[in-house]
Structure formats: C-alpha cells, structure tokens
Design a protein around this motif. Structure first.
Motif, short mmCIF file in Angstrom:
data_model
loop_
_atom_site.label_atom_id
_atom_site.label_comp_id
_atom_site.label_asym_id
_atom_site.label_seq_id
_atom_site.Cartn_x
_atom_site.Cartn_y
_atom_site.Cartn_z
N LYS A 1 135.45 26.83 70.80
CA LYS A 1 134.42 27.08 69.80
C LYS A 1 133.05 26.70 70.33
O LYS A 1 132.91 25.81 71.16
CB LYS A 1 134.67 26.23 68.55
CG LYS A 1 135.85 26.62 67.74
CD LYS A 1 135.92 25.72 66.51
CE LYS A 1 137.16 25.98 65.70
NZ LYS A 1 137.23 25.07 64.54
N THR B 1 125.63 27.59 63.12
CA THR B 1 126.66 28.60 63.38
C THR B 1 127.90 27.96 63.99
O THR B 1 127.82 26.95 64.67
CB THR B 1 126.18 29.70 64.36
OG1 THR B 1 125.83 29.09 65.59
CG2 THR B 1 125.02 30.49 63.81
N GLU C 1 131.15 29.73 66.13
CA GLU C 1 131.72 30.98 66.65
C GLU C 1 132.68 30.68 67.78
O GLU C 1 132.62 29.64 68.42
CB GLU C 1 130.62 31.94 67.10
CG GLU C 1 129.72 31.37 68.17
CD GLU C 1 128.54 32.27 68.47
OE1 GLU C 1 128.16 32.31 69.65
OE2 GLU C 1 128.00 32.89 67.55
#
Length: 128
Positions: free
Chosen positions: A3, A70, A72
């Motif tokens: 991640k 964020t 992702e």
C-alpha cells in the motif's frame, strides 16, 4: 499487498517533522517513508499490512492534526515493463548513416544496418 498511504500532518517545526517520521517508521509493516508537498507537510508511507487509521490516531496524539489524503495499492508491473524495454533495446537493429559527406538527404550513400552482438564470456572453442 503493498500500500501507498499519503498523510497530511500538521508540522510546524523540524522537531515535529522528526517526531512524525520516527513514529511512522516504528509502525508495523512500513517499508519506506518520504516527505512531500509544498510545505513538506505530507508523509508518503509505503509497505505491507499498514494500519492507516491507527497510524493516523497515533500521529494525532503525539504530533498534532493528521488527515489521510489517499490510500492506494502499489502495482509492481512497472518493473516488468522496464525489463521488457531493456530486452527490446538489446535486440534492436540500429541504422547508421556512414555517408562521408554528412548530408542527411544524400541519395548516393545508402544507410547501413548495424546489428549489436552481446559478448559471450565463455567462447565455444576450447583451444583458444
């Protein structure tokens, strides 16, 4: 699964930045940390099995206001694409213009194809 987490942290001085980096580095599963942003107030954390909410909560308690920007997944296909490009470059045919007049529009001297050959460290002939 790897991640990439971007955290916006309230950083007012170098001491706060150092403390935030130390806390983030001590978190479980962190592989790398980077500081980015115009004011150097964003931490980019990459690794496997990182618990973003608990990391954010810890930073809020110890450093100051922290927000998750964020989260992702990091794809590792880039490395495979780079290897393919390198292999294509090795097998590439190079066209070299060996014209003595150095004119790119010269029609008297045709371009010559040059093949690249990789060096073989173990020669086939055992006598040499």
């Amino acid at each position: 699964m790897k991640k990439k987490i971007v955290l916006k942290v309230q950083i007012s001085c170098d001491k706060c930045r150092k403390k935030a980096l130390e806390i983030t580095a001590s978190a479980e599963g962190v592989a790398s940390i980077a500081v980015q942003g115009a004011d150097k107030d964003q931490l980019v954390v990459t690794g496997e099995g990182i618990d973003a909410p608990s990391l954010t909560e810890t930073l809020r308690k110890k450093v100051g206001w922290t927000d998750i920007v964020t989260i992702e997944e990091v794809k590792e296909e880039k490395k495979k694409e780079e290897k393919k490009k390198e292999e294509e470059k090795k097998n590439e045919i190079k066209v070299v213009d060996l014209c003595p007049c150095k004119n790119p529009y010269c029609m008297q001297c045709p371009p010559t194809a040059v093949y690249t050959v990789d060096y073989d460290p173990q020669p086939i002939c055992s006598i040499m």
